[in-house]
Design a protein around this motif. Sequence first.
Motif, PDB file in Angstrom:
ATOM      1  N   VAL A  86       0.866  -1.195   0.000  1.00  0.00           N
ATOM      2  CA  VAL A  86       0.000   0.000   0.000  1.00  0.00           C
ATOM      3  C   VAL A  86       0.900   1.243   0.000  1.00  0.00           C
ATOM      4  N   TYR A  87       1.933   1.203   0.808  1.00  0.00           N
ATOM      5  CA  TYR A  87       2.891   2.310   0.904  1.00  0.00           C
ATOM      6  C   TYR A  87       3.545   2.583  -0.452  1.00  0.00           C
ATOM      7  N   ARG A  88       3.994   1.518  -1.096  1.00  0.00           N
ATOM      8  CA  ARG A  88       4.606   1.660  -2.428  1.00  0.00           C
ATOM      9  C   ARG A  88       3.617   2.226  -3.437  1.00  0.00           C
ATOM     10  N   ALA A  89       2.378   1.703  -3.407  1.00  0.00           N
ATOM     11  CA  ALA A  89       1.367   2.154  -4.384  1.00  0.00           C
ATOM     12  C   ALA A  89       1.158   3.658  -4.240  1.00  0.00           C
ATOM     13  N   LYS A  90       1.109   4.109  -2.991  1.00  0.00           N
ATOM     14  CA  LYS A  90       0.878   5.542  -2.753  1.00  0.00           C
ATOM     15  C   LYS A  90       2.050   6.360  -3.292  1.00  0.00           C
ATOM     16  N   LEU A  91       3.247   5.895  -2.977  1.00  0.00           N
ATOM     17  CA  LEU A  91       4.448   6.597  -3.467  1.00  0.00           C
ATOM     18  C   LEU A  91       4.499   6.645  -4.990  1.00  0.00           C
ATOM     19  N   ALA A  92       4.004   5.587  -5.607  1.00  0.00           N
ATOM     20  CA  ALA A  92       4.059   5.503  -7.078  1.00  0.00           C
ATOM     21  C   ALA A  92       2.968   6.337  -7.735  1.00  0.00           C
ATOM     22  N   GLY A  93       2.111   6.935  -6.925  1.00  0.00           N
ATOM     23  CA  GLY A  93       1.076   7.811  -7.492  1.00  0.00           C
ATOM     24  C   GLY A  93      -0.151   7.071  -7.991  1.00  0.00           C
ATOM     25  N   ASN A  95      -3.882   5.873  -7.995  1.00  0.00           N
ATOM     26  CA  ASN A  95      -5.143   6.396  -7.461  1.00  0.00           C
ATOM     27  C   ASN A  95      -5.588   5.455  -6.336  1.00  0.00           C
ATOM     28  N   MET A  96      -5.599   5.947  -5.087  1.00  0.00           N
ATOM     29  CA  MET A  96      -5.831   5.041  -3.953  1.00  0.00           C
ATOM     30  C   MET A  96      -7.238   4.442  -3.957  1.00  0.00           C
ATOM     31  N   LYS A  97      -8.173   5.096  -4.622  1.00  0.00           N
ATOM     32  CA  LYS A  97      -9.532   4.520  -4.738  1.00  0.00           C
ATOM     33  C   LYS A  97      -9.500   3.271  -5.621  1.00  0.00           C
ATOM     34  N   HIS A  98      -8.427   3.125  -6.385  1.00  0.00           N
ATOM     35  CA  HIS A  98      -8.285   1.945  -7.242  1.00  0.00           C
ATOM     36  C   HIS A  98      -7.263   0.957  -6.657  1.00  0.00           C
ATOM     37  N   VAL A  99      -7.195   0.956  -5.343  1.00  0.00           N
ATOM     38  CA  VAL A  99      -6.309  -0.004  -4.669  1.00  0.00           C
ATOM     39  C   VAL A  99      -7.173  -0.983  -3.885  1.00  0.00           C
ATOM     40  N   VAL A 100      -6.892  -2.275  -4.074  1.00  0.00           N
ATOM     41  CA  VAL A 100      -7.535  -3.299  -3.243  1.00  0.00           C
ATOM     42  C   VAL A 100      -6.460  -3.898  -2.350  1.00  0.00           C
ATOM     43  N   PHE A 101      -6.869  -4.313  -1.158  1.00  0.00           N
ATOM     44  CA  PHE A 101      -5.913  -4.835  -0.186  1.00  0.00           C
ATOM     45  C   PHE A 101      -6.392  -6.230   0.219  1.00  0.00           C
ATOM     46  N   ALA A 102      -5.642  -7.248  -0.191  1.00  0.00           N
ATOM     47  CA  ALA A 102      -6.005  -8.644   0.084  1.00  0.00           C
ATOM     48  C   ALA A 102      -5.061  -9.234   1.131  1.00  0.00           C
ATOM     49  N   GLY A 103      -5.273 -10.499   1.429  1.00  0.00           N
ATOM     50  CA  GLY A 103      -4.341 -11.187   2.347  1.00  0.00           C
ATOM     51  C   GLY A 103      -5.054 -11.692   3.584  1.00  0.00           C
ATOM     52  N   VAL A 104      -4.668 -12.878   4.037  1.00  0.00           N
ATOM     53  CA  VAL A 104      -5.377 -13.520   5.159  1.00  0.00           C
ATOM     54  C   VAL A 104      -4.964 -12.981   6.522  1.00  0.00           C
ATOM     55  N   GLY A 105      -3.874 -12.233   6.595  1.00  0.00           N
ATOM     56  CA  GLY A 105      -3.350 -11.889   7.923  1.00  0.00           C
ATOM     57  C   GLY A 105      -3.054 -10.419   8.122  1.00  0.00           C
ATOM     58  N   LYS A 106      -3.925  -9.547   7.640  1.00  0.00           N
ATOM     59  CA  LYS A 106      -3.650  -8.096   7.755  1.00  0.00           C
ATOM     60  C   LYS A 106      -3.526  -7.694   9.234  1.00  0.00           C
ATOM     61  N   THR A 107      -2.473  -6.994   9.555  1.00  0.00           N
ATOM     62  CA  THR A 107      -2.290  -6.572  10.957  1.00  0.00           C
ATOM     63  C   THR A 107      -3.026  -5.253  11.194  1.00  0.00           C
ATOM     64  N   ASP A 108      -3.190  -4.913  12.478  1.00  0.00           N
ATOM     65  CA  ASP A 108      -3.890  -3.659  12.807  1.00  0.00           C
ATOM     66  C   ASP A 108      -3.149  -2.466  12.196  1.00  0.00           C
ATOM     67  N   GLU A 116      -6.119   5.067   6.397  1.00  0.00           N
ATOM     68  CA  GLU A 116      -5.638   6.451   6.268  1.00  0.00           C
ATOM     69  C   GLU A 116      -5.395   6.818   4.805  1.00  0.00           C
ATOM     70  N   ALA A 117      -4.904   5.840   4.044  1.00  0.00           N
ATOM     71  CA  ALA A 117      -4.611   6.108   2.629  1.00  0.00           C
ATOM     72  C   ALA A 117      -5.889   6.179   1.794  1.00  0.00           C
TER      73      ALA A 117
END
Length: 436
Positions: A86-93, A95-108, A116-117
């Motif tokens: 997510v951090y890299r995607a933001k840095l790369a510019g 569009n955060m509305k076009h970001v999906v976040f997957a994964g079985v073990g997302k930490t707090d 926040e992003a």
Amino acid sequence: MDYFNYRDGQLFCEDINLNELATQVGTPAYVYSQKTFEHHYDAIASAFAPLDPIICYAMKSCDNLNIVKLLAARGAGADTVSGGEVYRAKLAGVNMKHVVFAGVGKTDAEIRLALEAGIGYFNIESEAEFENIASIAKQMGVQANAALRVNPDVDPETAHEKTTTGKKESKFGVDIERAKRFFEHYGRDENLRLCGIHLHIGSPVYIVEPYVKSIQKALTLIEELKTTGLTVDTLDIGGGFGADYETGRTPDFAAYAAQIVPLLQPFKNAGGTIILEPGRCVSANSGILLTRVSYIKMGGTKKFVIVDSGMHHLIRPTLYDAWQFIWPTKVAPMHVPAKRAMEMDNPSLEVCDVVGPICESGDYLAKGRALPPVARGDLLAVFTAGAYGSVMASHYNTMTRPIEILVNGNEHRIIRRRETYDDLIALELEAEPASV
Ligand code: LLP
């Protein structure tokens, strides 16, 4: 398809002679072709254009900032699987509305970062995770969208069990029956709007039928949920589209789209949003690994070609028995490859194992491979290494990772400098004594 071709017996990336490039930047090196990235991204975007999808490039396949930037500039969103992505995607510019976040073990901490992003969707893997994200969103006073990852129990017939994800026994997603209960229970949460279904059946998937079957199951589920007053307005069909490890290995995007687009068109026409998460099909053919022959060694009757790269830079052969085409970058006319294939019809090839310097017998890039004659100092290209290559590299044996180069026409740019030994030990030198 890609822009790595032989001209007069020498391998070029676009208009750059790779023998000359290697002399300049050294080996091992990952070399990427910008044109190939753009070609594949544009091809998938145009094949699926009737659905006007959000294309979330699967960053895990090749996450170099410069590459994510060039895809973001063409309109790509990002499929992420960690706070770091997510951090890299933001840095790369992106569009955060076009970001999906997957994964079985997302930490707090990762969940907070993503909230926040202002990312587009959390792809949810379990009830416990949904409750956790909803409660963090509530504490933060924000709202977010979620898609439930549904495991459609379809066999994607991937090459290896470690890359199959859509079967019942997989750790990913929830089965269809549980998905119904999931929506009934959580489908009206105010902070985490459960409005989507996420599928991802495996990688690579060389046939279209598993997509068709899993999408049909998801559409049926969406209809059933509708009858109970629950609206699903987003369908994320995941990634997994194949790449050409061998010439012509994978169906082109039009072939996937020919069956998938008509299936999804009614959902789209009714106001739905479609998401795709392609990774490998964009990045795999866009990169190669250049490695130099250190030594030739005979072991009994077996010939070993020992190179300055190996499982620490490209672990796919060791981990998945993956086959990657390997060929010298400078060859006699009779050895210019007409295609990349497991069987190369050429009588003057020599069978050998291409192995690395790591202290593991599993350290190889190819076994029993027929190659033109090679000698110490020759340069080899490992093709179709743009996906799950550099990103899975390690520092095992205190080895540095390859430099990364992006070629555009007749220009090249270093997009990841070569590491030094000081880079490798820097974090350890900083370590301080601490008491608990
Ligand atoms: N979406 C999700 C949820 C995924 O888990 C993956 C890949 C993708 C999209 C992108 O799949 P692609 O389009 O790149 O096939 N390291 C393995 C592949 C692991 C794939 C993991 N998930 C390999 O080298 O073959």
